[in-house]
Design a protein around this motif. Structure first.
Motif, PDB file in Angstrom:
ATOM      1  N   GLU A   1     -25.744   5.844 -14.989  1.00 13.53           N
ATOM      2  CA  GLU A   1     -25.252   4.773 -16.137  1.00 13.53           C
ATOM      3  C   GLU A   1     -24.557   5.637 -17.884  1.00 13.53           C
ATOM      4  O   GLU A   1     -23.431   5.330 -18.102  1.00 13.53           O
ATOM      5  N   ALA A   2     -25.725   6.582 -18.004  1.00 21.04           N
ATOM      6  CA  ALA A   2     -25.428   7.116 -19.253  1.00 21.04           C
ATOM      7  C   ALA A   2     -24.218   7.952 -18.757  1.00 21.04           C
ATOM      8  O   ALA A   2     -22.914   8.335 -19.917  1.00 21.04           O
ATOM      9  N   GLU A   3     -23.878   8.705 -17.938  1.00 21.10           N
ATOM     10  CA  GLU A   3     -23.067  10.138 -17.657  1.00 21.10           C
ATOM     11  C   GLU A   3     -21.508   8.560 -17.407  1.00 21.10           C
ATOM     12  O   GLU A   3     -20.809   9.037 -17.334  1.00 21.10           O
ATOM     13  N   LEU A   4     -21.957   7.569 -16.894  1.00 19.33           N
ATOM     14  CA  LEU A   4     -20.407   6.708 -16.432  1.00 19.33           C
ATOM     15  C   LEU A   4     -19.772   6.509 -17.511  1.00 19.33           C
ATOM     16  O   LEU A   4     -19.150   6.227 -17.863  1.00 19.33           O
ATOM     17  N   ASN A   5     -20.618   5.902 -18.487  1.00 22.50           N
ATOM     18  CA  ASN A   5     -20.115   5.675 -20.329  1.00 22.50           C
ATOM     19  C   ASN A   5     -19.340   6.261 -20.221  1.00 22.50           C
ATOM     20  O   ASN A   5     -18.483   5.893 -21.549  1.00 22.50           O
ATOM     21  N   LYS A   6     -20.135   7.906 -20.633  1.00 19.46           N
ATOM     22  CA  LYS A   6     -19.299   9.156 -21.498  1.00 19.46           C
ATOM     23  C   LYS A   6     -17.939   9.147 -20.912  1.00 19.46           C
ATOM     24  O   LYS A   6     -16.916   9.440 -21.260  1.00 19.46           O
ATOM     25  N   CYS A   7     -18.061   9.414 -18.946  1.00 21.10           N
ATOM     26  CA  CYS A   7     -16.696   9.471 -18.643  1.00 21.10           C
ATOM     27  C   CYS A   7     -16.204   8.346 -19.058  1.00 21.10           C
ATOM     28  O   CYS A   7     -15.074   9.002 -19.697  1.00 21.10           O
ATOM     29  N   LEU A   8     -16.208   6.519 -19.231  1.00 21.13           N
ATOM     30  CA  LEU A   8     -15.106   6.148 -19.815  1.00 21.13           C
ATOM     31  C   LEU A   8     -14.827   5.815 -21.219  1.00 21.13           C
ATOM     32  O   LEU A   8     -13.299   5.737 -20.678  1.00 21.13           O
ATOM     33  N   VAL A   9     -15.348   6.623 -21.709  1.00 18.22           N
ATOM     34  CA  VAL A   9     -15.094   6.272 -22.888  1.00 18.22           C
ATOM     35  C   VAL A   9     -13.881   8.266 -23.309  1.00 18.22           C
ATOM     36  O   VAL A   9     -12.955   7.703 -24.086  1.00 18.22           O
ATOM     37  N   GLY A  10     -14.548   9.035 -22.217  1.00 17.29           N
ATOM     38  CA  GLY A  10     -13.451  10.016 -22.700  1.00 17.29           C
ATOM     39  C   GLY A  10     -12.124  10.051 -21.520  1.00 17.29           C
ATOM     40  O   GLY A  10     -10.783  10.151 -22.544  1.00 17.29           O
ATOM     41  N   TRP A  11     -12.341   9.178 -21.298  1.00 17.20           N
ATOM     42  CA  TRP A  11     -10.968   8.345 -20.172  1.00 17.20           C
ATOM     43  C   TRP A  11     -10.109   7.840 -21.249  1.00 17.20           C
ATOM     44  O   TRP A  11      -8.607   8.092 -21.110  1.00 17.20           O
ATOM     45  N   LYS A  12     -10.754   7.088 -21.747  1.00 16.96           N
ATOM     46  CA  LYS A  12     -10.613   6.039 -22.504  1.00 16.96           C
ATOM     47  C   LYS A  12      -9.800   7.015 -23.999  1.00 16.96           C
ATOM     48  O   LYS A  12      -8.525   6.390 -24.083  1.00 16.96           O
ATOM     49  N   ASP A  13     -10.269   7.734 -24.423  1.00 17.45           N
ATOM     50  CA  ASP A  13      -9.669   8.511 -25.377  1.00 17.45           C
ATOM     51  C   ASP A  13      -8.139   8.927 -25.011  1.00 17.45           C
ATOM     52  O   ASP A  13      -8.039   9.607 -25.507  1.00 17.45           O
ATOM     53  N   GLU A  14      -8.479   9.863 -23.532  1.00 17.84           N
ATOM     54  CA  GLU A  14      -6.949  10.028 -23.414  1.00 17.84           C
ATOM     55  C   GLU A  14      -5.962   9.418 -22.917  1.00 17.84           C
ATOM     56  O   GLU A  14      -5.411   9.895 -22.213  1.00 17.84           O
ATOM     57  N   GLY A  15      -6.047   8.512 -22.902  1.00 18.96           N
ATOM     58  CA  GLY A  15      -5.265   7.577 -23.030  1.00 18.96           C
ATOM     59  C   GLY A  15      -5.828   6.913 -20.945  1.00 18.96           C
ATOM     60  O   GLY A  15      -4.531   6.516 -20.755  1.00 18.96           O
ATOM     61  N   PHE A  16      -6.035   7.242 -19.962  1.00 22.32           N
ATOM     62  CA  PHE A  16      -6.696   7.297 -18.633  1.00 22.32           C
ATOM     63  C   PHE A  16      -6.903   5.559 -18.525  1.00 22.32           C
ATOM     64  O   PHE A  16      -8.066   5.212 -18.814  1.00 22.32           O
ATOM     65  N   ALA A  17      -6.155   4.391 -17.592  1.00 21.61           N
ATOM     66  CA  ALA A  17      -6.594   3.494 -17.970  1.00 21.61           C
ATOM     67  C   ALA A  17      -7.824   3.414 -16.428  1.00 21.61           C
ATOM     68  O   ALA A  17      -7.352   3.189 -15.484  1.00 21.61           O
ATOM     69  N   VAL A  18      -8.951   3.577 -16.999  1.00 19.34           N
ATOM     70  CA  VAL A  18      -9.944   3.598 -16.041  1.00 19.34           C
ATOM     71  C   VAL A  18     -11.938   2.709 -16.771  1.00 19.34           C
ATOM     72  O   VAL A  18     -11.608   2.825 -17.574  1.00 19.34           O
ATOM     73  N   MET A  19     -11.672   1.686 -15.848  1.00 21.13           N
ATOM     74  CA  MET A  19     -12.691   0.759 -15.808  1.00 21.13           C
ATOM     75  C   MET A  19     -13.917   1.367 -14.793  1.00 21.13           C
ATOM     76  O   MET A  19     -13.798   2.473 -13.604  1.00 21.13           O
ATOM     77  N   GLY A  20     -15.173   0.861 -14.708  1.00 22.11           N
ATOM     78  CA  GLY A  20     -16.832   1.275 -13.682  1.00 22.11           C
ATOM     79  C   GLY A  20     -17.390   0.639 -14.199  1.00 22.11           C
ATOM     80  O   GLY A  20     -17.503   0.501 -15.312  1.00 22.11           O
ATOM     81  N   SER A  21     -18.500   0.751 -12.970  1.00 25.02           N
ATOM     82  CA  SER A  21     -19.900   0.233 -12.996  1.00 25.02           C
ATOM     83  C   SER A  21     -20.551   0.860 -12.625  1.00 25.02           C
ATOM     84  O   SER A  21     -20.301   1.775 -11.432  1.00 25.02           O
ATOM     85  N   VAL A  22     -22.311   0.273 -12.603  1.00 26.47           N
ATOM     86  CA  VAL A  22     -23.441   1.762 -11.809  1.00 26.47           C
ATOM     87  C   VAL A  22     -23.079   0.920 -10.698  1.00 26.47           C
ATOM     88  O   VAL A  22     -23.279  -0.651 -10.817  1.00 26.47           O
ATOM     89  N   CYS A  23     -23.247   1.944  -9.385  1.00 20.52           N
ATOM     90  CA  CYS A  23     -23.356   1.764  -8.523  1.00 20.52           C
ATOM     91  C   CYS A  23     -23.863   2.388  -7.427  1.00 20.52           C
ATOM     92  O   CYS A  23     -23.381   3.949  -7.599  1.00 20.52           O
ATOM     93  N   ASP A  24     -25.335   2.038  -6.756  1.00 22.37           N
ATOM     94  CA  ASP A  24     -25.321   2.666  -5.337  1.00 22.37           C
ATOM     95  C   ASP A  24     -24.951   2.863  -4.012  1.00 22.37           C
ATOM     96  O   ASP A  24     -25.155   1.419  -3.789  1.00 22.37           O
ATOM     97  N   VAL A  25     -23.567   4.001  -3.601  1.00 21.91           N
ATOM     98  CA  VAL A  25     -23.072   2.740  -2.363  1.00 21.91           C
ATOM     99  C   VAL A  25     -24.252   3.309  -1.936  1.00 21.91           C
ATOM    100  O   VAL A  25     -23.686   2.570  -0.270  1.00 21.91           O
ATOM    101  N   SER A  26     -25.861   3.977  -1.394  1.00 26.54           N
ATOM    102  CA  SER A  26     -25.729   3.347   0.102  1.00 26.54           C
ATOM    103  C   SER A  26     -26.776   2.339  -0.029  1.00 26.54           C
ATOM    104  O   SER A  26     -27.926   2.345   0.708  1.00 26.54           O
ATOM    105  N   ASN A  27     -26.726   1.829  -1.486  1.00 24.18           N
ATOM    106  CA  ASN A  27     -27.341   0.219  -1.098  1.00 24.18           C
ATOM    107  C   ASN A  27     -26.659  -1.442  -0.765  1.00 24.18           C
ATOM    108  O   ASN A  27     -25.059  -1.422  -1.144  1.00 24.18           O
ATOM    109  N   ARG A  28     -26.611  -1.619   0.420  1.00 19.72           N
ATOM    110  CA  ARG A  28     -26.160  -2.393   0.950  1.00 19.72           C
ATOM    111  C   ARG A  28     -25.367  -3.681  -0.640  1.00 19.72           C
ATOM    112  O   ARG A  28     -24.110  -4.458  -0.056  1.00 19.72           O
ATOM    113  N   VAL A  29     -26.615  -4.384  -1.035  1.00 16.41           N
ATOM    114  CA  VAL A  29     -26.233  -4.970  -2.060  1.00 16.41           C
ATOM    115  C   VAL A  29     -25.607  -4.755  -3.228  1.00 16.41           C
ATOM    116  O   VAL A  29     -24.317  -5.283  -3.730  1.00 16.41           O
TER     117      VAL A  29
END
Ligand code: NAP
Length: 313
Positions: free
Chosen positions: A95-123
């Motif tokens: 989560e921490a790494e994801l949030n850091k990236c999202l802040v960086g992308w916002k500063d660069e003017g990119f339209a990026v959203m995101g959430s925590v997910c382990d894609v190996s988990n069905r739920v």
């Protein structure tokens, strides 16, 4: 008047090419519309109307999901697609790494959203697609199934846990995410799926039998989806990298002798950069590649086509 093509094809149907009015004043350019194909429905007619050339090289107004976008190849793909105008959604486990990236992308003017997910988990996968659907009003143009992992061991040492981890993270995840995303891709009326495969799906790599099998399975899924979902105007392609400078491989490449061996079987004589993969992924998502589907393209400095080239000759 249409030109019947039955004589030119073994397909059990008549293809009729109807000349369309040229969209430019240059009468030398002919535009044709295919009125019947074995896969495409009426909504997915193949058209060569290039009214505005710049639209073919832009993702403006498009939506994309890129799994594993906080590092390496996925990170480069997020930036490439956002830079071309797409609204991007991404995910990762940290989560921490994801949030850091999202802040960086916002500063660069990119339209990026995101959430925590382990894609190996069905739920987690179901939650992810729910979030994407909410973010993009139920419509998704681009799905980049990028996450993958590796466990390097000889076959005799692979445990059932290793096997399950590789299958769940590399193959079950992309199969299920594609299934879940299907209604959203269909709703966009112009969908594109890109899988991050590997050269290990083509050639034998030491201690990578199960990982290679998951990438081989991805390669076949790429082709099957290309045919099965063509009727919905969803394309499906894959990129297959050789060694790319990312956190996944930095440890193994710290070994100087191993690195030399890697370079010696790579005609271009160097490792790849994540941006050299993301550029191909972006191309496969652009309208400019609208007739390309079911392809697995190696990004490998020539590794898979290299035969016998002695170093000291
Ligand atoms: N690098 C190469 O040389 C190379 C060569 C051939 C193919 N590939 C393929 O390229 C793809 C990306 O590799 P990479 O080298 O860029 O890897 P990387 O540098 O390790 O980055 C992986 C990314 O995916 C995320 N991730 C990993 N496992 C995840 C999971 N279970 N659920 C959600 N997110 C997950 C990571 O974040 P978290 O850790 O926070 O989850 C990170 O953002 C993989 O499919 C890999 O097989 C890479």
């Amino acid at each position: 008047m249409g030109i019947p093509l039955r004589a030119l094809t073994t397909l059990p149907l008549t293809l009729t090419l109807k000349p369309q009015r040229s969209c430019t004043n240059n009468a030398k350019i002919h535009h044709f519309q295919l009125t019947k194909t074995p896969f495409a429905n009426k909504n997915a007619l193949i058209s060569c109307k290039h009214k505005n050339q710049s639209n073919r090289w832009s993702l403006d107004g498009m939506t994309a999901l890129v799994t594993g976008g906080t590092r390496g190849i996925g990170h480069a793909i997020v930036e490439e697609l956002a830079g071309l105008g797409a609204k991007v959604y991404t995910c990762a486990r940290n989560e921490a790494e994801l949030n850091k990236c999202l802040v960086g992308w916002k500063d660069e003017g990119f339209a990026v959203m995101g959430s925590v997910c382990d894609v190996s988990n069905r739920v987690d996968r179901a939650k992810l697609i729910g979030n994407v659907s909410d973010a993009f009003d139920g419509s998704l143009n681009i799905l980049v199934n990028n996450v993958g992992t590796n466990i390097r061991k000889p076959v005799a040492e692979i445990t059932s846990e290793d096997f399950s981890t590789l299958m769940a993270t590399n193959f079950e995840s992309v199969f299920h995410v594609s299934q879940l995303a299907y209604p959203l891709l269909k709703a966009s009326k112009a969908g594109s799926i890109v899988f991050t495969s590997s050269v290990s799906g083509f050639v034998s790599l030491k201690s990578m039998s199960v990982q290679g099998a998951t990438k081989g399975a991805i390669n076949q899924l790429t082709k099957n989806l290309a045919c099965e979902w063509a009727k919905d105007n969803i394309r499906s392609n894959a990129v297959a990298p050789w060694y790319i400078k990312t956190s996944m491989v930095e440890q193994v490449l710290d070994n100087k002798e191993y690195m030399e061996e890697v370079l010696s079987c790579t005609p271009l004589g160097r490792l790849g950069d994540p941006t050299e993969v993301s550029s191909l992924v972006a191309f496969l998502c652009l309208p400019a590649s609208s007739y390309i589907t079911g392809q697995i393209i190696c990004v490998d400095g020539g590794m898979t086509i290299s035969g016998f080239y002695p170093r000291n000759d």
